[in-house]
Enzyme design. Structure first.
Site, PDB file in Angstrom:
ATOM      1  N   HIS A 171      -6.183  -6.616   0.378  1.00 57.72           N
ATOM      2  CA  HIS A 171      -5.294  -5.458   0.277  1.00 57.72           C
ATOM      3  C   HIS A 171      -4.035  -5.635   1.116  1.00 57.72           C
ATOM      4  O   HIS A 171      -2.968  -5.134   0.756  1.00 57.72           O
ATOM      5  CB  HIS A 171      -6.044  -4.202   0.729  1.00 57.72           C
ATOM      6  CG  HIS A 171      -5.233  -2.950   0.623  1.00 57.72           C
ATOM      7  ND1 HIS A 171      -4.782  -2.452  -0.585  1.00 57.72           N
ATOM      8  CD2 HIS A 171      -4.771  -2.090   1.577  1.00 57.72           C
ATOM      9  CE1 HIS A 171      -4.089  -1.341  -0.378  1.00 57.72           C
ATOM     10  NE2 HIS A 171      -4.065  -1.101   0.919  1.00 57.72           N
ATOM     11  N   SER A 197       0.833  -1.195   0.000  1.00 62.71           N
ATOM     12  CA  SER A 197       0.000   0.000   0.000  1.00 62.71           C
ATOM     13  C   SER A 197       0.880   1.262   0.000  1.00 62.71           C
ATOM     14  O   SER A 197       1.685   1.443  -0.909  1.00 62.71           O
ATOM     15  CB  SER A 197      -0.967  -0.048   1.186  1.00 62.71           C
ATOM     16  OG  SER A 197      -1.958   0.944   1.095  1.00 62.71           O
ATOM     17  N   ASP A 237      -8.931  -7.268  -3.210  1.00 62.45           N
ATOM     18  CA  ASP A 237      -8.583  -5.964  -2.656  1.00 62.45           C
ATOM     19  C   ASP A 237      -9.768  -5.021  -2.862  1.00 62.45           C
ATOM     20  O   ASP A 237     -10.100  -4.666  -3.995  1.00 62.45           O
ATOM     21  CB  ASP A 237      -7.338  -5.410  -3.358  1.00 62.45           C
ATOM     22  CG  ASP A 237      -6.770  -4.170  -2.683  1.00 62.45           C
ATOM     23  OD1 ASP A 237      -7.530  -3.480  -1.970  1.00 62.45           O
ATOM     24  OD2 ASP A 237      -5.577  -3.893  -2.869  1.00 62.45           O
TER      25      ASP A 237
END
Length: 276
Positions: free
Chosen positions: A250, A98, A222
């Protein structure tokens, strides 16, 4: 603006984990997360790598950056770069999730990466996608701060799936005690509110300048950042490889640690491309 050297010096205050032996491997978490999210993978990586995983400024148990420093991905990269220097790493293999994926790519642009594994990296969301992801993260933050005792919820596989489902593809596999600790750190993270506007509202730059091997991984479950964003990174990073991870979310490190560790290890084995 505070000099990068000042931010790099902040790195000595970052909470971190280091273990194993071999080539250097730096693990970089996402927004609201901590280095503890990599714990399921550490026993699989440390036999082959000298692993450094740190809480970025303002997250986990690391203090926020000085008040005069905006917590942009570039400033966070300065801090990670400082932590690498303190560990004796001039360059290292980098794996980031991320926001950590964005930071890893920024460090690669600076020439500090041997290879990069970017897992659902932030940085190329359009306006609508950014608003969606921002809303999910803020909702998770509110839940972490308002649920008085998340222990019973997270120890029950059914409610753990409901509670952690937005970020994990297989939340029933996650260690509830780890989730409880990470939830408390998320609720109290001093850097969340100040960092979030510098992520979803901006886009990463300089991807075409990256010369090391880059592997982009994206979980098909995700729901924070739609998997279609992976192809944007693949188009902009020279020679980047894109792989979708079926059924993973995610933050997939606890979804399938063996798969992730194997992919990172394979990526680290690739030789850096010759400079253009």
């Amino acid at each position: 603006m505070v000099a990068a050297a000042t931010v790099e010096s902040w790195a000595v205050r970052l909470d971190h984990h280091r273990g194993g032996a071999g080539e250097p491997l730096v693990l970089i978490h996402g927004i609201g997360h901590t280095w503890r999210g990599w714990k399921p993978m550490l026993p699989l990586l440390e036999p082959s790598f000298d692993v450094l995983a740190m809480d970025m400024p303002g997250f986990g148990r690391s203090p926020a950056l000085p008040a005069e420093v905006e917590p942009t991905p570039e400033a966070l990269a300065d801090a990670v770069e400082g932590a690498m220097g303190a560990a004796g790493f001039n360059t290292a293999h980098l794996a980031g999730n991320s926001l950590g994926g964005w930071v890893a790519l920024e460090l690669a642009r600076r020439g500090r990466a041997r290879t990069v594994t970017a897992i659902s990296p932030l940085g190329l969301a359009n306006e609508r996608e950014g608003a969606w992801g921002r809303g999910i993260l803020r909702a998770l933050r509110r839940a972490a701060r308002t649920v008085p005792d998340p222990g019973p919820l997270l120890r029950n596989p059914v409610t753990r799936t409901l509670f952690a489902g937005p970020t994990l593809g297989r939340p029933w596999r996650a260690d509830p005690d780890d989730l409880i600790e990470q939830g408390a750190l998320f609720a109290n993270a001093p850097g969340f509110d100040s960092t979030l506007p510098h992520t979803m509202h901006r886009q990463v730059r300089g991807l075409n300048a990256i010369r090391c091997p880059v592997l982009v991984l994206w979980g098909t479950r995700d729901v924070v950042l739609p998997p279609r964003q992976g192809r944007r990174f693949q188009r902009l990073i020279p020679g980047a490889e894109l792989r979708y991870l079926k059924g993973l979310g995610h933050v997939p490190m606890s979804d399938d640690p063996q798969l992730l560790a194997g992919l990172i290890s394979r990526q680290c084995a690739r030789r850096a491309a010759a400079p253009a």
